[in-house]
Design an enzyme around this catalytic site. Structure first.
Site, short mmCIF file in Angstrom:
data_model
loop_
_atom_site.label_atom_id
_atom_site.label_comp_id
_atom_site.label_asym_id
_atom_site.label_seq_id
_atom_site.Cartn_x
_atom_site.Cartn_y
_atom_site.Cartn_z
N ASP A 34 83.66 46.95 28.11
CA ASP A 34 82.57 46.88 29.08
C ASP A 34 81.36 46.37 28.27
O ASP A 34 81.36 46.50 27.05
CB ASP A 34 82.35 48.31 29.59
CG ASP A 34 81.09 48.46 30.40
OD1 ASP A 34 80.94 47.72 31.37
OD2 ASP A 34 80.26 49.32 30.05
N ASP A 40 81.52 52.86 28.84
CA ASP A 40 80.63 54.03 28.85
C ASP A 40 80.83 54.86 30.10
O ASP A 40 80.17 55.88 30.29
CB ASP A 40 79.16 53.62 28.70
CG ASP A 40 78.68 52.78 29.87
OD1 ASP A 40 79.52 52.41 30.71
OD2 ASP A 40 77.48 52.51 29.95
N ASP A 51 82.88 52.42 35.32
CA ASP A 51 84.19 51.97 34.84
C ASP A 51 85.18 53.10 34.54
O ASP A 51 86.19 52.87 33.89
CB ASP A 51 84.06 50.99 33.66
CG ASP A 51 83.24 51.55 32.54
OD1 ASP A 51 83.26 52.77 32.35
OD2 ASP A 51 82.57 50.75 31.84
P1 ADP Z 1 78.30 46.59 33.04
O1 ADP Z 1 79.56 46.13 33.63
O2 ADP Z 1 77.65 45.53 32.20
O3 ADP Z 1 78.39 47.89 32.31
P2 ADP Z 1 77.41 47.76 35.53
O4 ADP Z 1 78.75 47.64 36.18
O5 ADP Z 1 76.93 49.12 35.19
O6 ADP Z 1 77.28 46.81 34.25
O7 ADP Z 1 76.33 47.08 36.48
C1 ADP Z 1 76.51 45.74 36.84
C2 ADP Z 1 75.26 45.14 37.40
O8 ADP Z 1 74.94 45.78 38.63
C3 ADP Z 1 74.05 45.32 36.52
O9 ADP Z 1 73.95 44.29 35.56
C4 ADP Z 1 72.93 45.25 37.55
O10 ADP Z 1 72.63 43.92 37.83
C5 ADP Z 1 73.55 45.89 38.78
N1 ADP Z 1 73.21 47.32 38.90
C6 ADP Z 1 74.06 48.37 38.80
N2 ADP Z 1 73.44 49.54 38.98
C7 ADP Z 1 72.14 49.23 39.17
C8 ADP Z 1 70.95 50.00 39.41
N3 ADP Z 1 70.96 51.34 39.46
N4 ADP Z 1 69.80 49.32 39.58
C9 ADP Z 1 69.75 47.98 39.53
N5 ADP Z 1 70.80 47.21 39.31
C10 ADP Z 1 71.99 47.80 39.13
MG MG Z 2 78.70 49.92 31.94
#
Ligand code: ADP
Ligand code: MG
Length: 350
Positions: A40, A246, A250
């Site tokens: 991730d 993390d 996921d």
């Molecule tokens: P990653 O896969 O990089 O760990 P996440 O799956 O946690 O990222 O989130 C993916 C995307 O969704 C973030 O890059 C953001 O654009 C959006 N996102 C998720 N949660 C939030 C939140 N609480 N506030 C704003 N944007 C969010």
């Molecule tokens: Mg993440």
């Protein structure tokens, strides 16, 4: 044969001294066969500590829209976003709250809904506020100006169904991420993949700087499971796939991979529960340590099996030829046991 469980216990003990919690001996065998490592991005390869770089209210966003009546200041925009995010534990929301400098005032916020991989919606001062990525704005049918996506992650904000502006935030790579990727290749990992819910520009930039073989972006939690399943179906023979995350959005993937590795310090409880291995310091180099320990453990197990059976067969043969005496029989039994146990104890040293 007592040396086999002893090798596993000693390896698990050695790993936990190195800050790697292994939940069962079977994961050591799987870990020693990992050839595809899936990561991730946020919080796993990057620090997960975002900083606000720029606040761009609508009209200043280069989207052609004039800052007309009702357009808000940067501070107001940040405040709406931070208040809407007041209940989220996502690293993005923490950064917005920090940048705004506002104590979360839950009296001003109602009806908070967080959608994994998208963002949040909430009623702030009676206004419907949405803060999230482009996917979220598309879902809500809100046209938003193009932000400079290649420079970081964009949080788009809409108030009462109208685009209000965007906030550019950036995260930085963990110091050991690049070193860990190179070390993984050296110990036999053939494929490095990064999965992220972030935009393709930010994802590709990080993927390239780490030399990943494949970068898949704009994924929702369910998409991540699908991608991992597709990768699993391509794995040849006994080779295994491990996923490190993390747990924020996921946790299902951690359960689906052959070996799920969770970041223990920043990871959510769900991640620690779903994972097979937990890294106490969130350091990607600990994955290298874990694979090294697993490979050493399996090598010791096979060494002991071959040594114990080999010596016993030899003694049987010598006995059949009438050459073996009592001392040789004692060596074949007790001597082999002591040597195998001493060899197993080597697994304690990482
Ligand atoms: P990653 O896969 O990089 O760990 P996440 O799956 O946690 O990222 O989130 C993916 C995307 O969704 C973030 O890059 C953001 O654009 C959006 N996102 C998720 N949660 C939030 C939140 N609480 N506030 C704003 N944007 C969010
Ligand atoms: Mg993440």
């Amino acid at each position: 044969m007592v040396s086999i469980p002893l090798s596993f216990f000693a390896s698990i003990g050695g790993a936990s001294r190195a800050g790697v919690l292994v939940k069962g001996s079977n994961y050591l065998e799987a870990l020693s066969q990992v050839t595809c490592m899936v990561f991730d991005k946020t919080g796993t390869l990057t620090k997960g500590v975002f900083e606000v770089q720029e606040v761009i209210p609508a009209g200043d966003a280069g989207d052609g829209s004039a800052p007309g009546e009702g357009s808000m200041s940067g501070q107001e925009l940040l405040e709406y976003a931070a208040l809407a995010e007041s209940a989220s534990t996502h690293p993005i929301s923490e950064c917005l709250r920090r940048a705004c400098g506002l104590q979360p005032d839950l009296g001003r916020v109602k009806d908070i809904t967080e959608t994994g991989g998208h963002g949040v919606t909430a009623l702030v001062d009676g206004k419907k506020v949405a803060a999230g990525n482009r996917k979220m704005m598309d879902k809500l049918g809100i046209a938003c100006g193009r932000g400079p996506e290649e420079d970081g992650t964009m949080v788009y904000v809409a108030v009462d169904g109208r685009y209000a502006g965007c906030i550019r935030i950036a995260d930085s790579l963990k110091e050991s991420s690049a070193e860990a990727m190179a070390a993984l290749r050296r110990i036999g990992v053939k494929k490095l993949v990064m999965l992220t819910g972030d935009n393709p520009a930010a994802a590709d930039r990080i993927g390239q700087s780490l030399g990943m073989d494949s970068v898949l972006s704009e994924l929702l939690p369910g998409d991540k499971v699908e991608k991992v399943e597709a990768l699993l179906s391509e794995m040849p023979g006994k080779e295994k796939l491990a996923f490190a995350g993390d747990g924020i959005n996921d946790a299902p993937v951690l359960g689906r991979a052959d070996v799920g590795i969770a970041m223990g310090a920043m990871g959510s409880d769900a991640a620690i529960e779903a994972a097979d291995i937990v890294l106490m310091h969130d350091d990607p180099m600990q994955i290298v340590t874990a694979i090294r320990i697993a490979k050493k453990c399996m090598r010791i197990v096979y060494e002991n099996i071959v040594f114990a059976i080999g010596v016993k067969l030899l003694c049987l043969l010598l006995g059949a030829l009438g050459i073996a005496n009592m001392w040789l029989a004692i060596f074949a039994d007790v001597g082999v046991l002591v040597i195998a146990v001493l060899n197993a104890i080597r697994a304690l040293r990482v």
